[in-house]
Design an enzyme around this catalytic site. Structure first.
Site, PDB file in Angstrom:
ATOM      1  N   ASN A   7       0.569  -1.113   0.069  1.00 57.37           N
ATOM      2  CA  ASN A   7       0.053  -0.001  -0.075  1.00 57.37           C
ATOM      3  C   ASN A   7       0.981   1.240  -0.033  1.00 57.37           C
ATOM      4  O   ASN A   7       1.586   1.512   0.938  1.00 57.37           O
ATOM      5  CB  ASN A   7      -1.070  -0.034   1.172  1.00 57.37           C
ATOM      6  CG  ASN A   7      -1.819   1.201   1.379  1.00 57.37           C
ATOM      7  OD1 ASN A   7      -1.462   2.246   1.199  1.00 57.37           O
ATOM      8  ND2 ASN A   7      -3.214   0.844   1.857  1.00 57.37           N
ATOM      9  N   HIS A  43      -6.025   3.657  -1.691  1.00 58.87           N
ATOM     10  CA  HIS A  43      -7.126   3.902  -0.894  1.00 58.87           C
ATOM     11  C   HIS A  43      -7.490   5.306  -1.557  1.00 58.87           C
ATOM     12  O   HIS A  43      -6.882   6.362  -1.010  1.00 58.87           O
ATOM     13  CB  HIS A  43      -7.140   3.832   0.453  1.00 58.87           C
ATOM     14  CG  HIS A  43      -8.579   4.108   1.097  1.00 58.87           C
ATOM     15  ND1 HIS A  43      -8.663   3.862   2.474  1.00 58.87           N
ATOM     16  CD2 HIS A  43      -9.550   4.332   0.513  1.00 58.87           C
ATOM     17  CE1 HIS A  43      -9.812   4.134   2.718  1.00 58.87           C
ATOM     18  NE2 HIS A  43     -10.597   4.457   1.588  1.00 58.87           N
ATOM     19  N   ARG A  45      -9.258   8.016  -0.820  1.00 58.49           N
ATOM     20  CA  ARG A  45     -10.250   8.477   0.225  1.00 58.49           C
ATOM     21  C   ARG A  45     -11.302   9.592  -0.293  1.00 58.49           C
ATOM     22  O   ARG A  45     -10.698  10.247  -1.340  1.00 58.49           O
ATOM     23  CB  ARG A  45      -9.574   8.896   1.197  1.00 58.49           C
ATOM     24  CG  ARG A  45      -9.104   7.732   2.192  1.00 58.49           C
ATOM     25  CD  ARG A  45      -8.371   8.355   3.246  1.00 58.49           C
ATOM     26  NE  ARG A  45      -8.217   7.244   4.280  1.00 58.49           N
ATOM     27  CZ  ARG A  45      -9.095   6.720   5.324  1.00 58.49           C
ATOM     28  NH1 ARG A  45     -10.343   7.577   5.167  1.00 58.49           N
ATOM     29  NH2 ARG A  45      -9.170   5.868   5.997  1.00 58.49           N
ATOM     30  N   GLU A  70      -8.575  -0.038  -2.469  1.00 53.86           N
ATOM     31  CA  GLU A  70      -9.845   0.130  -1.499  1.00 53.86           C
ATOM     32  C   GLU A  70     -10.597   1.161  -1.670  1.00 53.86           C
ATOM     33  O   GLU A  70     -10.077   2.378  -2.024  1.00 53.86           O
ATOM     34  CB  GLU A  70      -8.703   0.339  -0.228  1.00 53.86           C
ATOM     35  CG  GLU A  70      -8.091  -0.908  -0.133  1.00 53.86           C
ATOM     36  CD  GLU A  70      -7.030  -0.675   1.355  1.00 53.86           C
ATOM     37  OE1 GLU A  70      -7.217   0.684   2.095  1.00 53.86           O
ATOM     38  OE2 GLU A  70      -6.194  -1.228   1.636  1.00 53.86           O
ATOM     39  N   THR A 101      -8.409   3.287   8.522  1.00 55.39           N
ATOM     40  CA  THR A 101      -9.704   2.702   8.490  1.00 55.39           C
ATOM     41  C   THR A 101      -9.759   1.790  10.113  1.00 55.39           C
ATOM     42  O   THR A 101      -8.915   1.361  10.412  1.00 55.39           O
ATOM     43  CB  THR A 101      -9.617   1.633   7.468  1.00 55.39           C
ATOM     44  OG1 THR A 101      -9.090   2.153   6.133  1.00 55.39           O
ATOM     45  CG2 THR A 101     -10.883   0.891   7.155  1.00 55.39           C
TER      46      THR A 101
HETATM   47  N1  PXP Z   1      -6.086  -3.179   4.359  1.00 51.78           N
HETATM   48  C1  PXP Z   1      -6.912  -2.213   4.466  1.00 51.78           C
HETATM   49  C2  PXP Z   1      -8.577  -2.340   4.149  1.00 51.78           C
HETATM   50  C3  PXP Z   1      -6.451  -0.667   4.815  1.00 51.78           C
HETATM   51  O1  PXP Z   1      -7.567  -0.014   4.842  1.00 51.78           O
HETATM   52  C4  PXP Z   1      -5.317  -0.478   5.070  1.00 51.78           C
HETATM   53  C5  PXP Z   1      -4.642   0.751   5.648  1.00 51.78           C
HETATM   54  O2  PXP Z   1      -4.973   1.641   4.613  1.00 51.78           O
HETATM   55  C6  PXP Z   1      -4.400  -1.683   5.261  1.00 51.78           C
HETATM   56  C7  PXP Z   1      -4.731  -2.997   4.872  1.00 51.78           C
HETATM   57  C8  PXP Z   1      -2.962  -1.467   5.399  1.00 51.78           C
HETATM   58  O3  PXP Z   1      -2.685  -1.077   6.581  1.00 51.78           O
HETATM   59  P1  PXP Z   1      -1.452  -0.666   7.394  1.00 51.78           P
HETATM   60  O4  PXP Z   1      -0.926   0.698   6.680  1.00 51.78           O
HETATM   61  O5  PXP Z   1      -1.433  -0.413   8.653  1.00 51.78           O
HETATM   62  O6  PXP Z   1      -0.283  -1.767   6.805  1.00 51.78           O
END
Ligand code: PXP
Length: 239
Positions: A7, A43, A45, A70, A101
């Site tokens: 991500n 994501h 947003r 996302e 989230t």
């Molecule tokens: N999965 C989802 C659905 C999320 O919303 C997020 C955060 O954007 C992540 C995974 C990744 O989380 P992190 O940034 O804590 O690794």
């Protein structure tokens, strides 16, 4: 062997802090692929605090692995998904005031008809759909009933567990949900709060196909890259 989808939202968070052009999340995505990532997650947003629509368009063009978008359930988000056509759309709850989230989707009755609608629109657009859910049997069954292709199990409570008992309770919940989802014919992804210290235990859950990890990787990248970045600047200053 589970796959890693990186991500890159927080590369864009840093860029937006200065409203400038760098660091560029598209370049980061390509470097993540060179590093071996099997997918890129972003994501988009509603408040556009990090990833912008243009990033999404560029990512769609240049990444060579797969794009996991996302998204919330708004009409605008669905329209963009249908245009961009990611390999996977992961539906997440979205509140403007949240830092990240918080928790899986609310699968209580009032929300089901909107979820059903969004899933069917995405399916009509030939996009696979994943639901980000809390790791409970009830959520998994509801996701299956809604016609989800995948579930993404929320690992946030596991990541925040404060003692070995809480850790093992959360791992058991995730494992139980993963086994059930797989048995019902859905693909299983997992993510949120996973880092270099806690990922090992969830990797033992063989049903999980893919981990979506952002914050810890981007945070580590800032630190492991800082020496080189400083040395480059010193070379320019001292030449
Ligand atoms: N999965 C989802 C659905 C999320 O919303 C997020 C955060 O954007 C992540 C995974 C990744 O989380 P992190 O940034 O804590 O690794």
């Amino acid at each position: 062997m589970p796959r890693l989808s990186v991500n890159v939202d927080h590369i864009a968070t840093l860029r937006e802090a200065r409203r400038s052009k760098e660091p560029d999340p598209v370049t980061a995505a390509l470097l993540a692929e060179l590093g071996g990532a099997k997918g890129i997650t972003v994501h988009l947003r509603e408040d556009r605090r990090h990833i912008q629509e243009r990033d999404l368009e560029l990512l769609r063009e240049v990444i060579k692995t797969k794009l996991d978008l996302e998204m919330g359930l708004s009409e605008g988000a669905v329209k963009i998904a249908l245009r961009i056509h990611p390999e996977l759309a992961t539906l997440v709850p979205e509140k403007r005031e949240e830092v990240t989230t918080e928790g899986g989707l609310d699968l209580s009755k009032p929300n089901l008809s909107r979820l059903e609608e969004v899933i069917s629109l995405l399916h009509e657009g030939k996009i696979l759909v994943s639901l980000f859910i809390n790791p409970t049997p009830d959520s998994v069954k509801k996701a299956h009933k809604l016609g989800a292709d995948f579930v993404e199990l929320h690992t946030g409570l596991y990541a925040e567990a404060k003692n070995p008992l809480e850790v093992s309770t959360e791992i058991e919940k995730i494992a139980g949900a993963a086994i059930l989802a797989k048995k019902l014919g859905m693909g299983v992804n997992a993510g949120h709060g996973l880092n270099y210290q806690n990922v090992e235990k969830v990797c033992l859950i063989r049903e999980i196909e893919e981990f979506s990890i952002g914050h810890s990787i981007i945070a580590r990248a800032c630190l492991v890259g800082i020496r080189e970045a400083v040395q480059e600047m010193i070379r320019l200053i001292e030449q």
